[in-house]
Structure formats: structure tokens, C-alpha cells
Design an enzyme around this catalytic site. Structure first.
Site, PDB file in Angstrom:
ATOM      1  N   CYS A  35     -67.990 -18.940  13.702  1.00  0.00           N
ATOM      2  CA  CYS A  35     -66.787 -19.466  13.061  1.00  0.00           C
ATOM      3  C   CYS A  35     -66.560 -20.933  13.369  1.00  0.00           C
ATOM      4  O   CYS A  35     -65.751 -21.584  12.739  1.00  0.00           O
ATOM      5  CB  CYS A  35     -65.539 -18.729  13.553  1.00  0.00           C
ATOM      6  SG  CYS A  35     -65.372 -17.108  12.881  1.00  0.00           S
ATOM      7  N   ASP A  37     -65.474 -22.040  16.483  1.00  0.00           N
ATOM      8  CA  ASP A  37     -64.679 -22.333  17.670  1.00  0.00           C
ATOM      9  C   ASP A  37     -64.749 -21.232  18.727  1.00  0.00           C
ATOM     10  O   ASP A  37     -64.681 -20.049  18.420  1.00  0.00           O
ATOM     11  CB  ASP A  37     -63.213 -22.693  17.378  1.00  0.00           C
ATOM     12  CG  ASP A  37     -62.649 -22.034  16.137  1.00  0.00           C
ATOM     13  OD1 ASP A  37     -61.853 -22.673  15.452  1.00  0.00           O
ATOM     14  OD2 ASP A  37     -63.000 -20.859  15.869  1.00  0.00           O
ATOM     15  N   CYS A 104     -56.001 -22.534  15.911  1.00  0.00           N
ATOM     16  CA  CYS A 104     -56.462 -23.080  17.186  1.00  0.00           C
ATOM     17  C   CYS A 104     -55.470 -22.755  18.303  1.00  0.00           C
ATOM     18  O   CYS A 104     -55.858 -22.460  19.437  1.00  0.00           O
ATOM     19  CB  CYS A 104     -56.644 -24.591  17.094  1.00  0.00           C
ATOM     20  SG  CYS A 104     -57.980 -25.041  15.982  1.00  0.00           S
TER      21      CYS A 104
END
Ligand SMILES: Cc1ncc(COP(=O)(O)O)c(C=O)c1O
Lengths: 147, 395
Positions: A35, A37, A104
Site C-alpha cells: 500500500c 505505508d 496516515c
């Protein structure tokens, strides 16, 4: 660049608490390289207080900034306070994240929770499993990118 | 130091092109379709521009159609060949897996209408061969469309050979030459190209203007309906200032092509040699048949967006094929098509040079890229896992 707030850029370019803790009390890792991250959090816990915290992150500038900010927010705090840290609080502390980068801050919250869970497991501390529901990251990513 | 190294995205306009546009805003502003003298003066300029573009490509003026850019030219070329083919019962199209979305999305649309599309594999040598095209051609093939040069990884395709194969098979051949025009010698007749798309802003001309070359005898279908401009094939009052800027930029590029190519290629090769020193990295794209200005690398263990942001702060403006820039979950389809796995494709960097770049700028890039890569690797859990053997290196 106006993509990110000054706070995000500050934490991205001067991240706090980067590194590893050998023999940490708890380690949490979330995300995957597919992905784009991955976040890894190391906690040193003494008498239910997070005396030290370190992180490593592979990902967007906002992922690095979110981990840096999240570690700052829990350092010196009790594990109960750390458990209460939300992705929203992390994003707010960074003066906001662009909508498609909000995941995030979710990763940061989850990495910390994962590290705490690891600590509970290692020390046979009972906890409510409901509190550690993991998001499916492919799903999360797809949601934020509107695919 | 500020280094603009994203010329594949768009270029700075040349002064020649800016100067060529100016009179057409305030002096020669008539509508080329008007009968009065102001209109006729504009019409003359328009036809003069058409002849000059044709000369640069090696075709006839009547084979040039002005468009709003590369995307529109791609759409029109493909739709036209598809409609023409369908009338004869031919509904098979050949293309490549690493085309620009202007081509791929148009092909997707046609697939939904019942066309069959073969995308040639580009994982061998990060390019295709004319042999692959020959083998894919069927009796019902109505179009071969392959880009001239890839915008992300810089591979230059064997266009003359593909043109010869298509000519022998009697199949129309379109090429998206948006990244090639003004940078590589092109002669549509000698290379047997039937249709070609170009876009002014990739060779120091203005944005929002381009052209489609379509060989005489191949029928075009309108994508934009309306007035009778462009021989009835593309409606809308012509963007005369844009067209005049495009012609000036194109002539300038073609006139200085050899010297620019030599200079830019030397800068490119210096960059490639320098970045190849970064451990666990790999050059993307054809190492030999390559655009003069393209440098594309994957760096293992890091992610492209953070790389771009840090480079920007150090004065280097570049691009990446990571998920963040493609706006989706996946990294660029081009990097995946050449066989880069997700983990590695996320760590891509494209530096695209033009003749405005200098050796000092290249030196600056070579100083900051390795710094930024190692900074990001030092905070990356993926890199740590690679270093401690928990993960195996791909590059
Ligand atoms: C290969 C290729 N085709 C098509 C396009 C689209 O051109 P334009 O931006 O003029 O529509 C581009 C540029 O973005 C390109 O690089």
C-alpha cells in the site's frame, strides 16, 4: 508547498523520536509495503508510564509527520492516556491533514494501540479485545482514495 | 538553487514561442471563419501555421488538424480508427500496457462497446518489438496504437519497424508522440505513421494546444461537434495564439534538435551514472533506446511522495510514480507493467531534463538525491528489515 500545514512539514523534516528501542516493552507495526505505508512504534514502559517511545515509518510525508506527532503526544504519559489517543487528535495537533492523507493519522493511532497490545500480551495484562479492532488497510486506503 | 527537472510533465515556454503568440492576442485577433479582412488575416496565419507544422513532421498541410492538446488528439485518432474499422466488421485493437491514460482510457471505453483490445507486454527490456506487433495482428485488427516514447520511463519504441509491419499488414498505425515531438527526429512518411498526436507544452510551447496528423484517406470522426473548423473534423474557434506559439516552439525545437539532443543526453547520462551508485536502486526503462531527457529510478525501501517533498525543499522539482501521485491505491501502471512490484514501484523517481538544465543543476541533483534517499531509508522500517535480513532485497 501548500499541500501540507507548516506543522506537518516541521514534523516531516525534523521528526521527533525516530529510531528503535532494543528489548522494548511493546512493539507495534501496521500497514504494508504494497500500500505504500508501514509504521512501527516501540514503547518503553515503566510503572504504566511510557518513559520512551521511538518510531520508524515508510510512507508519505504525512505518515512520517503523524508518527512523529503521535510519539510526542504519548511520551511521558500513562498507558491509559496513550490508549485514549485518537487519530483525530493526531490530525488536529498537526493543524489538519488533506482528506486523502487522513489514513496516515489512523495508522499512527493503530500502531500505538498495537504496541500497547503487545505490551499487555507480553505481561499477561488482561484487556478488552474490542478496543483493538484492526482496520483492513486495503479497505481504508481504498476509502480515502475513493476507489 | 532551484532545479526544474519535471519537463516530461510540462516545460517552460521559450521566449520565441511567447513572442510568436503576442500579436495574436491584440493585433491579429479576428476569427479565422469571418469573411472580413481581420478574419482573413487570422485565417492566413492559421494556414501558414498548418503548413509549417506539416513541414516539421514530413506531411502535407491538409493532414494536420489542430486540437486542444495531446489527450484530444489521442482520443480522436483512436475513436476514428475504431469507427472506421467497425464499419468493415473489424473490432480488434493492438496497443501496449504502458500507454498514457489518454490512450488506455479511450481503449477501455471501446472495450465496453464490444471492441477487443490486446495490450502488448512491455516487461522484456522495458519496451516492445515490432515482432510482438506482427504476431498480434489479426484479420480483424483495425488499429495499432503505440506511443512513440514513454512519458514515465523514457523508452523509445521501434516506430519505423512497427510502421513497416502495419503497412505490410494494411492496418492503420497511430502513435502518441507527445513525448517525442521536438526531441527526436520524426518523419511520418518515412516511418509509415498513419496518425500521430502531439502536444505543444512538452516542447516549450503553450499548454492546451496540440495537433493530430492524419494521413490523407483515413476518415476522421469528430470528437467535438459544432462548426466547420478544421475541415469539419474538429469544431470550435481555433486557438490562434496557442497555435502560433506551438509552431514557433516546434520549428525552434526541430532546428536545434541535434545540438539539444547531444547536450541533454550528456546531462542525462551523467545523472544515470551518478544515481546508479545508490545501492539497491534500478534504472527504469530502455537503457539504450531512451528519450534524451528521461531519468527514472526505483529506490528500494522508501516511498516516492516523501522523496519528492524533501527534494522540493532542497530545490529539486521532480516526479514519481508512487501511489500518491497516481491518485489511487496502486503505483503507476507503467512501473507495474515493466514488472516492478508494488513495494519497489512506490519508491520511484522521475527526473526529466530539457535544454534549459545545466551541468551545475545535474551536480546539485546528484548531491541531494543520495542524501534524501539515505535519510528516508534511515527512518524506514522496510529498510531496517532489508538490512537485518528479515526481508530480501528485490533490487
Ligand atoms: C505520452 C503522453 N500522451 C498524452 C499526454 C497528454 O497530453 P496533453 O496534456 O496535451 O493533453 C501526455 C502528457 O501529459 C503524455 O505524456
Amino acid at each position: 508547498m501548500a499541500l501540507y500545514s507548516e506543522k506537518v512539514m516541521d514534523h516531516f523534516t525534523n521528526p521527533r523520536n525516530v529510531g528503535v528501542i532494543e528489548n522494548a516493552s511493546g512493539v507495534g507495526e501496521v500497514g504494508n509495503a504494497k500500500c505504500g505505508d508501514i509504521m512501527k512504534i516501540y514503547l518503553q514502559i515503566e510503572n504504566e508510564i511510557i518513559v520512551d517511545v521511538k518510531f520508524e515509518t515508510f510512507g508519505y510525508g504525512s505518515a512520517i509527520a503523524s508518527s512523529s506527532m503521535a510519539t510526542e503526544m504519548i511520551k511521558g504519559k500513562s498507558i491509559h492516556e496513550a490508549m485514549a489517543l485518537t487519530n483525530k487528535a493526531v490530525a488536529e495537533a498537526l493543524d489538519g491533514l488533506p482528506a486523502h492523507k487522513l489514513h496516515c493519522s489512523v495508522l499512527a493511532e493503530e500502531a500505538i494501540k498495537n504496541a500497547l497490545k503487545d505490551y499487555f500480551d507480553k505481561n499477561n495484562i488482561p484487556y478488552d479485545h474490542e478496543q483493538f479492532k484492526e482496520t483492513d488497510h486495503d479497505d481504508l486506503h481504498a476509502q480515502v482514495h475513493g476507489e | 538553487m532551484q532545479v526544474y527537472a519535471d519537463n516530461a510533465a510540462t516545460t517552460r515556454m521559450s521566449q520565441v514561442a511567447v513572442d510568436a503568440m503576442m500579436p495574436y492576442f491584440t493585433n491579429v485577433y479576428g476569427n479565422p471563419s469571418s469573411l472580413h479582412s481581420a478574419g482573413q488575416e487570422a485565417k492566413e496565419a492559421l494556414e501558414d501555421a498548418r503548413a509549417r507544422v506539416a513541414k516539421c513532421l514530413g506531411c502535407e498541410p491538409r493532414e494536420i488538424y489542430f486540437t486542444s492538446g495531446g489527450s484530444e488528439a489521442d482520443n480522436q485518432a483512436i475513436i476514428s480508427a475504431a469507427r472506421f474499422g467497425a464499419r468493415k466488421g473489424k473490432k480488434h485493437i493492438i496497443s501496449t500496457a504502458f500507454e498514457h491514460h489518454a490512450v488506455l482510457h479511450t481503449l477501455n471505453k471501446l472495450e465496453k462497446e464490444g471492441f477487443e483490445v490486446t495490450l502488448l507486454d512491455v516487461s522484456q527490456g522495458h519496451n516492445i518489438t515490432a515482432q510482438q506487433v506482427r504476431e498480434a495482428i489479426r484479420p480483424d485488427t483495425c488499429l495499432v496504437t503505440t506511443m512513440y516514447a514513454n512519458n514515465e520511463i523514457g523508452s523509445v519504441l521501434p516506430i519505423a519497424e512497427i510502421g513497416a509491419v502495419c503497412k505490410a499488414a494494411g492496418v492503420p498505425f497511430h502513435t502518441d508522440a507527445v513525448q517525442a515531438v521536438g526531441h527526436i527526429h520524426i518523419d511520418v512518411k518515412a516511418q509509415n505513421i498513419d496518425m500521430l498526436s502531439l502536444s505543444a507544452h512538452k516542447f516549450h510551447g503553450p499548454k492546451g494546444v496540440g495537433a493530430l496528423y492524419c494521413r490523407r484517406g483515413l476518415p476522421l470522426t469528430n470528437v467535438i461537434e459544432g462548426g466547420a473548423q478544421e475541415r469539419g473534423k474538429r469544431a470550435g474557434t481555433e486557438n490562434l495564439p496557442g497555435i502560433m506559439g506551438m509552431v514557433a516552439a516546434l520549428e525552434d525545437a526541430v532546428a536545434h534538435l541535434d545540438e539539444n539532443m547531444a547536450r541533454v543526453t550528456a546531462l542525462r547520462d551523467k545523472l544515470i551514472a551518478g544515481l546508479s551508485q545508490v545501492p539497491h536502486s534500478a534504472l527504469n526503462g530502455d537503457p539504450v533506446n531512451r528519450l534524451p531527457g528521461n531519468v527514472s529510478f526505483c529506490f528500494e525501501g522508501i516511498e516516492g511522495e516523501s522523496l519528492l517533498l524533501l527534494l522540493d525543499m532542497k530545490g529539486v522539482q521532480a516526479s514519481s510514480g508512487s501511489a500518491c501521485t497516481s491518485g489511487s491505491l496502486d503505483p503507476s501502471h507503467v512501473l507495474l507493467a515493466i514488472g516492478r512490484v508494488h513495494d519497489v514501484a512506490h519508491g520511484s523517481l522521475r527526473l526529466s531534463l530539457s535544454e534549459y538544465n545545466t551541468e551545475e543543476e545535474v551536480d546539485h541533483i546528484l548531491e541531494v538525491v543520495p542524501q534524501v534517499v539515505s535519510y528516508l531509508r534511515n527512518i524506514s522500517p522496510v529498510w531496517r528489515d532489508l538490512q537485518t535480513g528479515k526481508r530480501t532485497y528485490i533490487l
